[in-house]
Design an enzyme around this catalytic site. Sequence first.
Site, PDB file in Angstrom:
ATOM      1  N   SER A 128       0.824  -1.206   0.000  1.00 28.21           N
ATOM      2  CA  SER A 128       0.000   0.000   0.000  1.00 28.21           C
ATOM      3  C   SER A 128       0.853   1.248   0.000  1.00 28.21           C
ATOM      4  O   SER A 128       1.942   1.275   0.564  1.00 28.21           O
ATOM      5  CB  SER A 128      -0.924   0.044   1.211  1.00 28.21           C
ATOM      6  OG  SER A 128      -1.649   1.270   1.207  1.00 28.21           O
ATOM      7  N   LYS A 182      -4.459  -6.816   3.383  1.00 24.26           N
ATOM      8  CA  LYS A 182      -4.446  -5.671   2.461  1.00 24.26           C
ATOM      9  C   LYS A 182      -5.866  -5.316   2.026  1.00 24.26           C
ATOM     10  O   LYS A 182      -6.231  -4.144   1.918  1.00 24.26           O
ATOM     11  CB  LYS A 182      -3.582  -5.967   1.231  1.00 24.26           C
ATOM     12  CG  LYS A 182      -3.644  -4.869   0.148  1.00 24.26           C
ATOM     13  CD  LYS A 182      -3.050  -3.576   0.639  1.00 24.26           C
ATOM     14  CE  LYS A 182      -3.434  -2.286  -0.068  1.00 24.26           C
ATOM     15  NZ  LYS A 182      -3.617  -2.197  -1.453  1.00 24.26           N
ATOM     16  N   HIS A 185      -7.433  -3.497   4.806  1.00 25.72           N
ATOM     17  CA  HIS A 185      -6.846  -2.144   4.776  1.00 25.72           C
ATOM     18  C   HIS A 185      -7.627  -1.268   3.805  1.00 25.72           C
ATOM     19  O   HIS A 185      -8.001  -0.141   4.118  1.00 25.72           O
ATOM     20  CB  HIS A 185      -5.366  -2.230   4.370  1.00 25.72           C
ATOM     21  CG  HIS A 185      -4.772  -0.922   3.931  1.00 25.72           C
ATOM     22  ND1 HIS A 185      -5.051  -0.349   2.701  1.00 25.72           N
ATOM     23  CD2 HIS A 185      -3.943  -0.051   4.559  1.00 25.72           C
ATOM     24  CE1 HIS A 185      -4.415   0.817   2.597  1.00 25.72           C
ATOM     25  NE2 HIS A 185      -3.730   1.007   3.710  1.00 25.72           N
ATOM     26  N   ASN A 186      -7.890  -1.800   2.630  1.00 25.23           N
ATOM     27  CA  ASN A 186      -8.618  -1.018   1.635  1.00 25.23           C
ATOM     28  C   ASN A 186     -10.055  -0.762   2.058  1.00 25.23           C
ATOM     29  O   ASN A 186     -10.596   0.316   1.817  1.00 25.23           O
ATOM     30  CB  ASN A 186      -8.586  -1.724   0.276  1.00 25.23           C
ATOM     31  CG  ASN A 186      -7.272  -1.498  -0.452  1.00 25.23           C
ATOM     32  OD1 ASN A 186      -6.248  -1.228   0.177  1.00 25.23           O
ATOM     33  ND2 ASN A 186      -7.280  -1.616  -1.762  1.00 25.23           N
ATOM     34  N   GLU A 189      -9.910   1.937   4.346  1.00 32.29           N
ATOM     35  CA  GLU A 189      -9.638   3.136   3.534  1.00 32.29           C
ATOM     36  C   GLU A 189     -10.966   3.709   2.993  1.00 32.29           C
ATOM     37  O   GLU A 189     -11.201   4.917   3.047  1.00 32.29           O
ATOM     38  CB  GLU A 189      -8.687   2.731   2.400  1.00 32.29           C
ATOM     39  CG  GLU A 189      -8.462   3.720   1.274  1.00 32.29           C
ATOM     40  CD  GLU A 189      -7.585   3.087   0.164  1.00 32.29           C
ATOM     41  OE1 GLU A 189      -6.487   2.576   0.458  1.00 32.29           O
ATOM     42  OE2 GLU A 189      -8.010   3.101  -1.009  1.00 32.29           O
TER      43      GLU A 189
HETATM   44  C1  6PG Z   1      -3.255   1.465  -1.544  1.00 34.07           C
HETATM   45  C2  6PG Z   1      -4.553   1.700  -2.260  1.00 34.07           C
HETATM   46  C3  6PG Z   1      -4.518   1.053  -3.604  1.00 34.07           C
HETATM   47  C4  6PG Z   1      -5.558   1.573  -4.575  1.00 34.07           C
HETATM   48  C5  6PG Z   1      -6.944   1.101  -4.318  1.00 34.07           C
HETATM   49  C6  6PG Z   1      -8.028   2.097  -4.630  1.00 34.07           C
HETATM   50  O1  6PG Z   1      -3.320   0.882  -0.486  1.00 34.07           O
HETATM   51  O2  6PG Z   1      -2.231   1.897  -2.051  1.00 34.07           O
HETATM   52  O3  6PG Z   1      -5.590   1.161  -1.507  1.00 34.07           O
HETATM   53  O4  6PG Z   1      -4.575  -0.309  -3.419  1.00 34.07           O
HETATM   54  O5  6PG Z   1      -5.469   2.929  -4.728  1.00 34.07           O
HETATM   55  O6  6PG Z   1      -7.089   0.003  -5.164  1.00 34.07           O
HETATM   56  O7  6PG Z   1      -9.205   1.403  -4.670  1.00 34.07           O
HETATM   57  P1  6PG Z   1     -10.525   1.808  -5.406  1.00 34.07           P
HETATM   58  O8  6PG Z   1     -10.218   2.013  -6.851  1.00 34.07           O
HETATM   59  O9  6PG Z   1     -11.365   0.611  -5.183  1.00 34.07           O
HETATM   60  O10 6PG Z   1     -11.023   3.046  -4.745  1.00 34.07           O
END
Ligand code: 6PG
Length: 477
Positions: A128, A182, A185-186, A189
């Site tokens: 990430s 991960k 984590h997302n 996010e």
């Molecule tokens: C990270 C981000 C990365 C990415 C996501 C965005 O941890 O660096 O999470 O993995 O930017 O895939 O996800 P979406 O396109 O689903 O918003």
Amino acid sequence: EKAQIGVTGLAVMGRNLARNFARHGHTVAVHNRSYNRTKELVEEFGNEGTFIPSESAEDFVASLERPRRVVIMVKAGAPTDAVIDEFAPLLEEGDMLIDAGNAHYLDTRRREAALRERGLHFVGTGVSGGEEGALHGPSIMPGGSPESYEALGPLLEDISAKVDGEPCCVHVGPDGAGHFVKMVHNGIEYADMQLIAEAYDLLRQVGGHTPSEIADVFRGWNEGRLGSYLIEITAEVLKQNDAESGQPFVDIVLDQAEQKGTGRWTVQAALDLGVPVSGIAESVFARALSGGADVRKAAADAGLPGPSATAGAHEGDLQADVEQALFASKIVAYAQGFQQIQAASKEYGWSIDPGAMAKIWRAGCIIRAKFLDFIKQAYDKSPELTTLLVDQYFLDAVSGAQDAWRRVVVTAAQHGIPAPGFASALAYFDGLRAARLPAALIQGQRDFFGAHTYRRVDKEGAFHTLWATDDRKEIDA
Ligand code: 6PG
């Protein structure tokens, strides 16, 4: 000279990871489906370290020292399988394939099992931090066997972000554990982003502030307990004006949030595990609602009415209250996400240390925040913590926030402003707090229509009431 590590797939993430390894003094073998990208990398960045470019997969594999470490950085899904199928036959016992993409953890489990049969290590690893993170130090979440971590871990730790010299990289657990973490984590996010968006919306619509003023509010918050990368970049985005129209950037962007799928996966997995990640789920659904242009148009055409009474002013200091609501809801979202990690760890026998996840998320990744220090401390104090909400720091924070949090949810409802993140987090908190839940009534309904039975508060066993009879006698089921 042979390379310590190889990277195949040299789009921006792969290229930056390769450069990061090279900048740390490792010799890096590089390969891409079309050789152009490989050439470009060496032409542009060859001075940053030692790269061994190869045009063919065979040469690439031959340029690596043993055990070979091959990082795959291609699109999740079929492209990853295609690359694995291409490289696995060229590798020898003990070599490792490292999938650094956002793969689904069940795919990673399948691939790991298949490659293990062939004597190869497959390491599904979360990475990430976006492009910048890949280059300057991401947060890295590798799964796979402990042996693979012995051979690979030091290199990954080397290129990862650091907090007080400690790497933001740890062996998460076997097979799909890294990609699972991960994924969560997302999901978190998504929740963070939704909550921040709701805070902005309330400050704008109820508070009447401009995006630029709200940016200043976020900058202030960023100095406090909400300090985080996402708050920081939110202020940047809100300060931005469109060059063409001079309008605030947020006003010229189409209000339909997109998603690549990791948030949705998190919720799907949570449903299977039976863990209520309502904060993440609301965030995924809020994106889906925003993107549902047809339904939104139908609602607009029909003129779905808002509140009939004019909503009064917010009863309190809106800005301070929204900060509290944001912090409390964030705590709930993280508590839920960590609970999901613990549930999966149990289900799959991963033995994930949740405190270690908080530790490696403190820098490098998208959800990096001061806040993660407190989560780490909570698990340091009690590794078996059932929910973060009962840790003293979080309990105090939520208790302190709750009056303000309730006022914010009331204001949002009265003004007809959607705040699903704040509201559902509060409902979750109240659900956990409740001495008695109406679930007892649901059990009664289930027993009535389907003889599904119920348990009693006062004795062991399963019971059924003969609802269709006159005397509605209870029997042992
Ligand atoms: C990270 C981000 C990365 C990415 C996501 C965005 O941890 O660096 O999470 O993995 O930017 O895939 O996800 P979406 O396109 O689903 O918003």
